[in-house]
Design an enzyme around this catalytic site. Structure first.
Site, PDB file in Angstrom:
ATOM      1  N   TYR A  76       0.838  -1.230  -0.146  1.00 35.12           N
ATOM      2  CA  TYR A  76      -0.038  -0.084   0.060  1.00 35.12           C
ATOM      3  C   TYR A  76       1.094   1.133   0.062  1.00 35.12           C
ATOM      4  O   TYR A  76       1.767   1.478   0.669  1.00 35.12           O
ATOM      5  CB  TYR A  76      -0.899   0.004   1.082  1.00 35.12           C
ATOM      6  CG  TYR A  76      -1.346   1.557   1.513  1.00 35.12           C
ATOM      7  CD1 TYR A  76      -2.397   1.999   0.603  1.00 35.12           C
ATOM      8  CD2 TYR A  76      -1.064   2.075   2.605  1.00 35.12           C
ATOM      9  CE1 TYR A  76      -2.968   3.171   0.753  1.00 35.12           C
ATOM     10  CE2 TYR A  76      -1.486   3.328   2.881  1.00 35.12           C
ATOM     11  CZ  TYR A  76      -2.626   3.981   1.945  1.00 35.12           C
ATOM     12  OH  TYR A  76      -2.990   5.261   2.028  1.00 35.12           O
ATOM     13  N   HIS A 130      -3.719  -0.441   6.254  1.00 31.96           N
ATOM     14  CA  HIS A 130      -4.712  -0.350   5.108  1.00 31.96           C
ATOM     15  C   HIS A 130      -5.868  -1.428   5.228  1.00 31.96           C
ATOM     16  O   HIS A 130      -6.079  -1.819   3.860  1.00 31.96           O
ATOM     17  CB  HIS A 130      -4.017   0.182   3.820  1.00 31.96           C
ATOM     18  CG  HIS A 130      -4.706   1.507   3.301  1.00 31.96           C
ATOM     19  ND1 HIS A 130      -5.490   1.212   2.128  1.00 31.96           N
ATOM     20  CD2 HIS A 130      -4.874   2.604   3.442  1.00 31.96           C
ATOM     21  CE1 HIS A 130      -5.971   2.627   1.803  1.00 31.96           C
ATOM     22  NE2 HIS A 130      -5.804   3.500   2.558  1.00 31.96           N
TER      23      HIS A 130
HETATM   24  O1  KDG Z   1      -8.708   8.285  -0.177  1.00 32.07           O
HETATM   25  C1  KDG Z   1      -8.110   7.309   0.440  1.00 32.07           C
HETATM   26  C2  KDG Z   1      -6.855   8.161   1.053  1.00 32.07           C
HETATM   27  O2  KDG Z   1      -7.176   9.061   1.911  1.00 32.07           O
HETATM   28  C3  KDG Z   1      -6.249   7.123   2.060  1.00 32.07           C
HETATM   29  O3  KDG Z   1      -5.711   5.839   1.311  1.00 32.07           O
HETATM   30  C4  KDG Z   1      -5.105   7.774   2.704  1.00 32.07           C
HETATM   31  O4  KDG Z   1      -4.965   5.877   4.180  1.00 32.07           O
HETATM   32  C5  KDG Z   1      -4.715   6.938   4.103  1.00 32.07           C
HETATM   33  C6  KDG Z   1      -4.180   7.682   5.015  1.00 32.07           C
HETATM   34  O5  KDG Z   1      -3.848   7.450   6.050  1.00 32.07           O
HETATM   35  O6  KDG Z   1      -3.674   8.980   4.777  1.00 32.07           O
HETATM   36 MG    MG Z   2      -4.916   5.200   6.493  1.00 32.30          MG
END
Ligand code: KDG
Ligand code: MG
Length: 408
Positions: A160, A217
């Site tokens: 991620y 994530h």
């Molecule tokens: O729209 C999705 C993102 O804001 C996200 O993937 C970001 O997980 C994220 C974070 O912790 O900033």
């Molecule tokens: Mg996040």
């Protein structure tokens, strides 16, 4: 005092920010942010088609009643699209309220509990060497807390939020543009084996004081997350974010029973009802909601108060998908909240963003200093926004190596 009109603008540098401007018969206006990442046109349409017509003639000072009017009046309650639209109206009404009182919003919430609010930056790397360099950069800028995401060897897409090799110099966030979603491949086993070695190298290089955050994530099962949390306790993380998908609140129970690693969750929540059970059971340490799609200051304040009763601190979402307006709204809550924890922050500092949303909020030495200007303390340049056009984007989709769909 009456609302005489409202307008919605979609556009911004690298992001389709959805900005709401509410006008009144006293010449005061308020600004709100309804940006719902990769679904931006939907809250914009909800505002234009259903909410703005009802707002005309309402007294903007009655922000609580207006919030209830839309929430209860929708019948189909909650959901990120509606809550982002209500959130934008709510922010704009608090902005107006502050301007009427000639006070910054934090004063209306109860005044300051602190000066600077601790921020965290995003360090990322295609591999651990890039990641260490990326962390170095933020430490040199004075950040005390850094989220760390690292490419996993032999995982085709790396995991991620991972940039290409050598592309770790910016606050990286996955590029969301494209006609169809990008595909990422995930392998839990490889991740679980490799990630602890990354924390080890970070501690070796940066010592014990750096606050390390990490975002899973939503990729693990509760038992896997519990075992992972236990294994990495020795690296003393500031938090482990979204260890499991957020739909199942009780998934956190198993994790909590097995590890003391601090848990942060909630960036996809849009109401108190999404986190009530986990807060009341004290299964988490940081609540990650955002004022944008959790219904604005009025609703998020309720979540913050419930959290405070259960030793849960704030750690609001602050990916660049939020405009400086909701980041300002969060900054006012952060200045006041007795249970403030930390704030993710990535938008301030780009020339284009500052030109579109001028303000004198300040990020310095890894802290956010809220502006004393009346209201939210952010302006919006309507000429500047004409430079930008809407660009469709998608979150990536994730599959396991055998093709099974997984959680982004
Ligand atoms: O729209 C999705 C993102 O804001 C996200 O993937 C970001 O997980 C994220 C974070 O912790 O900033
Ligand atoms: Mg996040």
């Amino acid at each position: 005092m009456k609302i005489t009109g409202a307008e919605v603008f979609v556009g911004g540098p690298g992001k389709n920010y959805v900005t709401l401007k509410i006008m009144t018969d006293q010449g005061i206006h308020g600004l709100g942010d309804a940006t719902l990442n990769n679904r931006e046109t939907l809250p914009a349409a909800y505002l234009k088609d259903y909410l703005i017509p009802c707002l005309i003639g309402m007294d903007p000072r009655n922000s609580e009643d207006i919030w209830q009017y839309f929430y209860l009046g929708a019948y189909f309650r909650r959901g990120p699209i509606a809550m982002a639209a209500f959130g934008a109206i709510d922010m704009a009404l608090w902005d107006i309220k502050g301007k009427i009182a000639n006070l910054p919003v934090y004063q209306l919430l109860g005044g300051k509990s602190r000066d600077g609010a601790l921020l965290y930056a995003h360090a990322t790397g295609a591999d651990v060497d890039d990641l260490l360099e990326s962390i170095d950069q933020y430490v040199a800028q004075g950040y005390k807390a850094v989220r760390v995401q690292c490419g996993i060897p032999d995982m085709p897409e790396g995991g991620y939020a991972i940039p290409e090799k050598g592309q770790h110099n910016d606050q990286f966030i996955t590029k969301f543009t494209g006609d169809v979603p990008k595909l990422e491949i995930w392998d839990t086993e490889k991740y679980l084996k490799y990630m602890p070695t990354v924390f080890e190298k970070i501690r070796e290089r940066f010592g014990d004081d750096l606050k390390i955050l990490h975002d899973v994530h939503h990729r693990l099962l509760p038992r896997e997350a519990a075992a992972f949390g236990k294994e990495i306790e020795k690296y003393n993380l500031f938090w482990l974010e979204d260890p499991t998908p957020a739909d199942d609140q009780s998934a956190l129970k198993l994790i909590r029973q097995h590890t003391t690693v601090p848990i942060a969750i909630g960036e996809v929540f849009n109401s108190l009802w999404d986190c009530k059970q986990m807060i009341e059971n004290e299964w988490l340490d940081y609540i990650r909601v955002a004022v944008t799609y959790a219904g604005g200051i009025t609703h998020v304040r309720r979540i913050v108060d419930l959290a405070a009763m259960h030793h849960v601190k704030t750690g609001f979402h602050g990916a660049p998908s939020h405009s400086p307006i909701s980041m300002a709204a969060q900054a006012h809550i952060n200045a006041w909240a007795p249970n403030f924890g930390i704030q993710e922050y990535l938008v301030l500092g780009t020339k284009e963003c500052d030109a579109l949303f001028p303000s004198d909020h300040v990020c310095k030495d890894g802290n956010f200093y809220v502006s004393d200007a009346p209201g939210l303390g952010v302006d919006f340049d309507e000429k500047e926004v004409k430079k930008y056009t809407y660009e469709r984007g998608f979150h990536p989709v994730v599959r396991l190596e055998d093709g099974t769909m997984w959680n982004y």
